[in-house]
Design a protein around this motif. Structure first.
Motif, PDB file in Angstrom:
ATOM      1  N   LEU A  97       3.928  -2.764  -4.905  1.00 23.37           N
ATOM      2  CA  LEU A  97       2.523  -3.045  -5.200  1.00 23.37           C
ATOM      3  C   LEU A  97       2.227  -2.508  -6.593  1.00 23.37           C
ATOM      4  CD1 LEU A  97       0.897  -1.863  -1.832  1.00 23.37           C
ATOM      5  CD2 LEU A  97       1.573  -4.185  -2.474  1.00 23.37           C
ATOM      6  N   THR A  98       1.335  -3.194  -7.317  1.00 22.37           N
ATOM      7  CA  THR A  98       0.967  -2.693  -8.642  1.00 22.37           C
ATOM      8  C   THR A  98      -0.013  -1.535  -8.487  1.00 22.37           C
ATOM      9  OG1 THR A  98      -1.018  -4.013  -8.997  1.00 22.37           O
ATOM     10  CG2 THR A  98       1.114  -5.081  -9.467  1.00 22.37           C
ATOM     11  N   ASP A  99      -0.150  -0.751  -9.547  1.00 23.81           N
ATOM     12  CA  ASP A  99      -1.099   0.366  -9.523  1.00 23.81           C
ATOM     13  C   ASP A  99      -2.529  -0.111  -9.738  1.00 23.81           C
ATOM     14  OD1 ASP A  99       1.207   1.802  -9.298  1.00 23.81           O
ATOM     15  OD2 ASP A  99       1.227   2.493 -11.383  1.00 23.81           O
ATOM     16  N   ASP A 100      -2.680  -1.364 -10.197  1.00 23.34           N
ATOM     17  CA  ASP A 100      -4.012  -1.900 -10.508  1.00 23.34           C
ATOM     18  C   ASP A 100      -4.706  -2.388  -9.238  1.00 23.34           C
ATOM     19  OD1 ASP A 100      -3.537  -1.465 -13.204  1.00 23.34           O
ATOM     20  OD2 ASP A 100      -2.487  -3.390 -13.361  1.00 23.34           O
ATOM     21  N   PRO A 101      -6.043  -2.328  -9.224  1.00 23.82           N
ATOM     22  CA  PRO A 101      -6.778  -2.808  -8.047  1.00 23.82           C
ATOM     23  C   PRO A 101      -6.897  -4.333  -8.048  1.00 23.82           C
ATOM     24  CG  PRO A 101      -8.304  -1.969  -9.685  1.00 23.82           C
ATOM     25  CD  PRO A 101      -6.925  -1.723 -10.230  1.00 23.82           C
ATOM     26  N   ALA A 102      -7.199  -4.878  -6.886  1.00 31.22           N
ATOM     27  CA  ALA A 102      -7.630  -6.278  -6.723  1.00 31.22           C
ATOM     28  C   ALA A 102      -6.549  -7.315  -6.967  1.00 31.22           C
ATOM     29  CB  ALA A 102      -8.830  -6.574  -7.615  1.00 31.22           C
ATOM     30  N   ASP A 103      -5.297  -6.930  -7.223  1.00 37.19           N
ATOM     31  CA  ASP A 103      -4.273  -7.956  -7.410  1.00 37.19           C
ATOM     32  C   ASP A 103      -3.308  -8.043  -6.226  1.00 37.19           C
ATOM     33  OD1 ASP A 103      -3.051  -5.553  -7.819  1.00 37.19           O
ATOM     34  OD2 ASP A 103      -2.094  -6.095  -9.710  1.00 37.19           O
ATOM     35  N   ASP A 104      -3.325  -7.043  -5.367  1.00 34.43           N
ATOM     36  CA  ASP A 104      -2.490  -7.085  -4.164  1.00 34.43           C
ATOM     37  C   ASP A 104      -3.069  -6.088  -3.161  1.00 34.43           C
ATOM     38  OD1 ASP A 104      -1.651  -4.598  -5.120  1.00 34.43           O
ATOM     39  OD2 ASP A 104       0.163  -5.426  -6.040  1.00 34.43           O
ATOM     40  N   ALA A 105      -2.255  -5.645  -2.213  1.00 34.08           N
ATOM     41  CA  ALA A 105      -2.782  -4.844  -1.098  1.00 34.08           C
ATOM     42  C   ALA A 105      -2.996  -3.373  -1.426  1.00 34.08           C
ATOM     43  CB  ALA A 105      -1.857  -4.965   0.102  1.00 34.08           C
ATOM     44  N   GLY A 106      -2.635  -2.948  -2.664  1.00 34.79           N
ATOM     45  CA  GLY A 106      -2.768  -1.521  -2.918  1.00 34.79           C
ATOM     46  C   GLY A 106      -2.965  -1.185  -4.359  1.00 34.79           C
ATOM     47  N   GLU A 107      -3.331   0.090  -4.620  1.00 28.34           N
ATOM     48  CA  GLU A 107      -3.524   0.558  -5.985  1.00 28.34           C
ATOM     49  C   GLU A 107      -3.565   2.087  -5.998  1.00 28.34           C
ATOM     50  OE1 GLU A 107      -6.047  -1.678  -4.846  1.00 28.34           O
ATOM     51  OE2 GLU A 107      -7.446  -0.206  -4.056  1.00 28.34           O
ATOM     52  N   LEU A 108      -3.504   2.606  -7.228  1.00 31.22           N
ATOM     53  CA  LEU A 108      -3.793   4.022  -7.422  1.00 31.22           C
ATOM     54  C   LEU A 108      -5.274   4.090  -7.727  1.00 31.22           C
ATOM     55  CD1 LEU A 108      -2.539   6.862  -7.579  1.00 31.22           C
ATOM     56  CD2 LEU A 108      -2.563   6.578 -10.059  1.00 31.22           C
TER      57      LEU A 108
HETATM   58 CA   LIG Z   1      -2.420  -3.434  -6.931  1.00 32.82          CA
END
Ligand SMILES: [Ca+2]
Ligand SMILES: [Ca+2]
Ligand SMILES: [Ca+2]
Length: 425
Positions: free
Chosen positions: A278-289
């Motif tokens: 999962l990427t660290d960025d919000p809103a592009d997949d199921a998770g973020e930092l």
């Molecule tokens: Ca993400």
């Protein structure tokens, strides 16, 4: 028999080991819950299997959990892209991506048999909606049937005066009820019977989704850690969190939040869900930092018996010891729609600071030290600089004394030479 001295040594080593935290990780906080009550629930309660597009008709053997009384044993599941079969109006699922049409190829009953304990009270919930078959408002009618595998009874939903469940084609209706398992009934059949459809066509009508019958969702969150133990500044630790639904109903909108421990930093792009990065960025997949926490949204609905595994890495900074890590999963129970949460055990990793490699020697030699004699500086006549008397610090003074002696000898020789020289006339 271990000699007493060795036992003491081993004891000291053990104490030092414990003080440094070299012992295996110990759960510092109580996992809540640690286990769930025996679950009662349905399989594939949101009709998310098999994975389909648009309307799909297939044998019940391809639909986990569900059986039908239809003579052809055909079950109908709808997925995304269904607008063409619904007068151009795409029907969104009540939960997840898919739902069922009770009237597959004929009016029939869709059901599951579950193991039950006589005397227990089970709760049920369904979402029901009519199929859009005419330009006007359409209404479909069905009943919930519960009983033994051979005889079921129509149930009257909460707040209703009779068993008919009637909804139109504009939105999903929500219906709930309780069922007390009678004495001796260890297998209970839970099903739905199509009663009427708006078109009068028995192959159209009665959409169903988010079916729950039994006990609530119950998530268990379990955390573990791998890496050097104890860790040193710069070491990487990998946290793994497993979230399991051990309840009877699906969990909805479950979100795992795992704060990055103080004294560590998140390793960028290290977050995974079920092995997928999962990427660290919000809103592009199921998770973020998110801020100082790793946040992951679990599949919704999160069905009973399923587990999601989340991993991420941190680097120990050496600013704090130990590193304590606890995760929390917040969710909505699919049966009661109450908010609930599950707290993981806490994993603890000590972080040690490397000490400089100095050797300290302790001597036990008995030394007799003579009283210190202080010699007052003596000032020679004429006021010249006093000379140290003795000791290591007298070195430079000795040199000066030798120089003075040499100078004196020179003066004496010079005087003798002058006396022996013939006088000038
Ligand atoms: Ca993400
Ligand atoms: Ca669904
Ligand atoms: Ca149909």
């Amino acid at each position: 028999m271990i000699p007493a001295r060795l036992r003491r040594t081993l004891g000291c080593a053990a104490a030092v080991t414990l003080a440094l935290g070299l012992a295996p990780n110990v759960a510092a906080a109580q996992q809540d819950p640690e286990k769930c009550p025996p679950p009662v629930g349905l399989t594939n309660s949101s009709f998310e299997q098999p994975d389909v597009r648009g309307p799909w008709l297939g044998p019940q053997s391809q639909v986990p959990g569900w059986s039908t009384t239809a003579s052809d044993k055909v079950i109908e599941i709808w997925g995304p892209g269904n607008a063409g079969a619904n007068r151009g109006l795409e029907v969104p699922a009540a939960t997840g991506d898919q739902f069922a049409e009770l009237n597959a190829t004929q009016a029939s009953t869709l059901y599951q048999d579950v193991a039950t304990t006589p005397g227990q009270t089970l709760r049920w919930r369904i979402s029901h909606r009519a199929r859009n078959v005419t330009a006007g408002v359409d209404q479909d009618t069905m009943n919930v049937l519960i009983g033994t595998p051979t005889q079921q009874h129509p149930q009257t939903p909460d707040g209703a005066s009779g068993p008919d469940i009637v909804d139109d084609d504009s939105a999903w209706g929500q219906w709930t009820g309780d069922y007390e398992v009678p004495a001796g009934q260890t297998t209970t059949r839970f099903g739905f019977q199509a009663v009427r459809s708006a078109s009068g066509n028995p192959t159209f009508g009665n959409f169903l989704d988010a079916i729950e019958f039994g006990t609530p969702a119950c998530l268990i969150t379990t955390k573990s850690v791998t890496g050097p133990n104890p860790a040193r500044a710069g070491d990487e630790l990998t946290y793994t969190v497993a979230v399991t639904n051990s309840g009877g109903a699906a969990a909805l909108d479950a979100v795992l939040t795992d704060p990055i421990p103080e004294g560590s930093s998140f390793v960028p792009a290290s977050l995974t869900l079920d092995g997928t990065a999962l990427t660290d960025d919000p809103a592009d997949d199921a998770g973020e930092l998110s801020g100082s926490a790793a946040t992951v949204r679990l599949p919704s609905p999160f069905e009973p018996g399923t587990t999601a595994t989340i991993t991420f890495k941190v680097t120990a900074t050496g600013d704090k010891t130990p590193l304590d890590n606890t995760a929390t999963t917040a969710y909505t129970d699919g049966l009661t729609r109450d908010k609930d949460k599950s707290t993981s055990n806490t994993v603890t990793n000590p972080v040690v600071t490397p000490t400089p490699t100095t050797t300290t020697t302790t001597t036990t030699t008995t030394t007799t030290v003579a009283p210190t004699t202080t010699v007052a500086p003596t000032t020679p006549a004429g006021g010249s600089t006093p000379l140290p008397s003795t000791g290591a610090s007298a070195g430079p003074g000795l040199v000066v004394a030798v120089l003075l002696l040499g100078l004196g000898a020179g003066l004496v020789c010079y005087a003798r030479l002058r006396r022996g020289r013939p006088r000038a006339r």
